[in-house]
Design a protein around this motif. Sequence first.
Motif, PDB file in Angstrom:
ATOM      1  N   UNK A 123      -0.001  11.142 -20.097  1.00  0.00           N
ATOM      2  CA  UNK A 123      -1.264  12.741 -19.204  1.00  0.00           C
ATOM      3  C   UNK A 123      -2.325  12.112 -17.781  1.00  0.00           C
ATOM      4  N   UNK A 124      -1.948  11.112 -17.106  1.00  0.00           N
ATOM      5  CA  UNK A 124      -1.952  10.302 -16.616  1.00  0.00           C
ATOM      6  C   UNK A 124      -1.824   9.763 -15.690  1.00  0.00           C
ATOM      7  N   UNK A 125      -2.456  10.101 -14.143  1.00  0.00           N
ATOM      8  CA  UNK A 125      -1.307   9.590 -12.991  1.00  0.00           C
ATOM      9  C   UNK A 125      -2.181   8.851 -12.312  1.00  0.00           C
ATOM     10  N   UNK A 126      -0.853   8.084 -11.342  1.00  0.00           N
ATOM     11  CA  UNK A 126      -1.279   7.175 -10.895  1.00  0.00           C
ATOM     12  C   UNK A 126      -0.821   7.437  -9.130  1.00  0.00           C
ATOM     13  N   UNK A 127      -1.644   8.041  -8.351  1.00  0.00           N
ATOM     14  CA  UNK A 127      -1.051   8.353  -6.535  1.00  0.00           C
ATOM     15  C   UNK A 127      -1.193   6.953  -5.629  1.00  0.00           C
ATOM     16  N   UNK A 128       0.347   6.318  -5.536  1.00  0.00           N
ATOM     17  CA  UNK A 128       0.521   5.372  -4.796  1.00  0.00           C
ATOM     18  C   UNK A 128       0.203   5.496  -3.452  1.00  0.00           C
ATOM     19  N   UNK A 129      -0.212   4.612  -2.505  1.00  0.00           N
ATOM     20  CA  UNK A 129      -0.380   4.837  -1.122  1.00  0.00           C
ATOM     21  C   UNK A 129       1.101   4.586  -1.028  1.00  0.00           C
ATOM     22  N   UNK A 130       1.596   4.762   0.171  1.00  0.00           N
ATOM     23  CA  UNK A 130       3.146   4.929   0.346  1.00  0.00           C
ATOM     24  C   UNK A 130       3.038   5.590   1.583  1.00  0.00           C
ATOM     25  N   UNK A 131       2.194   5.897   2.817  1.00  0.00           N
ATOM     26  CA  UNK A 131       2.775   6.098   4.197  1.00  0.00           C
ATOM     27  C   UNK A 131       1.216   7.003   4.533  1.00  0.00           C
ATOM     28  N   UNK A 132       0.195   6.069   4.690  1.00  0.00           N
ATOM     29  CA  UNK A 132      -1.253   6.514   5.431  1.00  0.00           C
ATOM     30  C   UNK A 132      -1.339   7.384   6.679  1.00  0.00           C
ATOM     31  N   UNK A 133      -2.485   8.177   7.058  1.00  0.00           N
ATOM     32  CA  UNK A 133      -2.745   9.079   7.986  1.00  0.00           C
ATOM     33  C   UNK A 133      -3.535   8.317   8.932  1.00  0.00           C
ATOM     34  N   UNK A 134      -3.670   7.628   8.548  1.00  0.00           N
ATOM     35  CA  UNK A 134      -4.857   6.108   9.661  1.00  0.00           C
ATOM     36  C   UNK A 134      -3.996   5.576  10.687  1.00  0.00           C
ATOM     37  N   UNK A 135      -4.416   5.132  11.698  1.00  0.00           N
ATOM     38  CA  UNK A 135      -3.879   4.872  12.570  1.00  0.00           C
ATOM     39  C   UNK A 135      -3.015   3.409  12.217  1.00  0.00           C
ATOM     40  N   UNK A 136      -3.884   2.299  11.900  1.00  0.00           N
ATOM     41  CA  UNK A 136      -3.712   1.651  11.110  1.00  0.00           C
ATOM     42  C   UNK A 136      -2.126   0.944  10.468  1.00  0.00           C
ATOM     43  N   UNK A 137      -1.510   2.326   9.984  1.00  0.00           N
ATOM     44  CA  UNK A 137      -0.529   2.488   9.203  1.00  0.00           C
ATOM     45  C   UNK A 137       0.785   1.436  10.060  1.00  0.00           C
ATOM     46  N   UNK A 138       0.510   1.638  11.095  1.00  0.00           N
ATOM     47  CA  UNK A 138       1.544   1.410  11.732  1.00  0.00           C
ATOM     48  C   UNK A 138       1.240   0.009  11.216  1.00  0.00           C
ATOM     49  N   UNK A 139       0.804  -0.652  11.166  1.00  0.00           N
ATOM     50  CA  UNK A 139       0.868  -1.990  11.005  1.00  0.00           C
ATOM     51  C   UNK A 139       1.439  -2.585  10.010  1.00  0.00           C
ATOM     52  N   UNK A 140       2.012  -2.433   8.743  1.00  0.00           N
ATOM     53  CA  UNK A 140       2.299  -2.641   7.825  1.00  0.00           C
ATOM     54  C   UNK A 140       3.786  -1.747   7.499  1.00  0.00           C
ATOM     55  N   UNK A 141       2.992  -0.811   7.250  1.00  0.00           N
ATOM     56  CA  UNK A 141       3.823   0.756   6.852  1.00  0.00           C
ATOM     57  C   UNK A 141       5.179   0.728   7.484  1.00  0.00           C
ATOM     58  N   UNK A 142       5.285   1.315   8.246  1.00  0.00           N
ATOM     59  CA  UNK A 142       6.687   1.194   8.925  1.00  0.00           C
ATOM     60  C   UNK A 142       7.907  -0.089   9.695  1.00  0.00           C
ATOM     61  N   UNK A 143       6.495  -1.079   9.612  1.00  0.00           N
ATOM     62  CA  UNK A 143       7.851  -2.325  10.328  1.00  0.00           C
ATOM     63  C   UNK A 143       8.983  -1.656   9.108  1.00  0.00           C
ATOM     64  N   UNK A 144      10.043  -3.118   9.468  1.00  0.00           N
ATOM     65  CA  UNK A 144      11.495  -3.058   9.064  1.00  0.00           C
ATOM     66  C   UNK A 144      11.242  -4.377   7.992  1.00  0.00           C
TER      67      UNK A 144
END
Length: 271
Positions: free
Chosen positions: A139-160
């Motif tokens: 009954x515990x959960x891990x909330x994993x970073x996927x696509x974050x709201x900061x400007x730097x998200x585009x450095x890695x998260x949206x790269x192919x």
Amino acid sequence: MTTQQLVQEIHKKKSFLCIGLDVDLTKVPKHILEFEDPIFEFNKSIIDATIDLCVAYKPNTAFYEAYGLKGWQSLQKTIQYLNEKHPEIFTIADAKRGDIGNTSTMYARAFFEDLNFDSVTVAPFMGKDSVEPFLEFENKHAIMLALTSNDGAFDFQTKNADGKELYKVVLETSKNWKNAQKLMYVVGATKAEYFTGIREIVPDSFLLVPGVGAQGGSLQEVCKYGMNDNIGLLINSSRGILYASAGNDFAEKARVEALKIQQEMEMILSK
């Protein structure tokens, strides 16, 4: 807390609001600093003023660790207050942990056994053995970073990566991990146009969504593309609620701001 219990609470309160308890002592009303534990007193006042309007609270641990031992004790007192007075509330330790397996196990024990949070945010960069230890607790959960709201998200998260955007690879890969049904994901409200694709990959998972309010995200847009049959969203607001006033009426003004969001959520849920 199970996801079913969380969904029940959402329908009961007609709210899927999460309030981030990110206490900066340079921003709190001056009279709060006179208390022996100003961080806890500030949190308690915010909680007491907003408890009927939200379903979750999310202390970001950095805002407690910055004050050393006293800050950590304030975090302990805050989560103890929530667990004892309001056990129906979903609690999130925003710690963004993630390390090799035995270290992650210790992080998980710290937040799930010692502090008794319902969930903790984790970083996926080191792969499944850094996340799976958080998924072993009942009954515990891990909330994993996927696509974050900061400007730097585009450095890695949206790269192919392998022909797909990296955040999609992260989502798809995590679905195959042990106890993956306990995973939730962080998806920033400032990336609302991505929610349709995210829901194609994780249609049933809860998404923790920061970025509504102070960061400019649209609640209506997030709900339009991100809501599922079980609501599946926790919308986080921190600064816009906590620091609505720097005066003695800070808790009352925090309630006013939380109520605005809750009422908008109630309208969305009634459609």
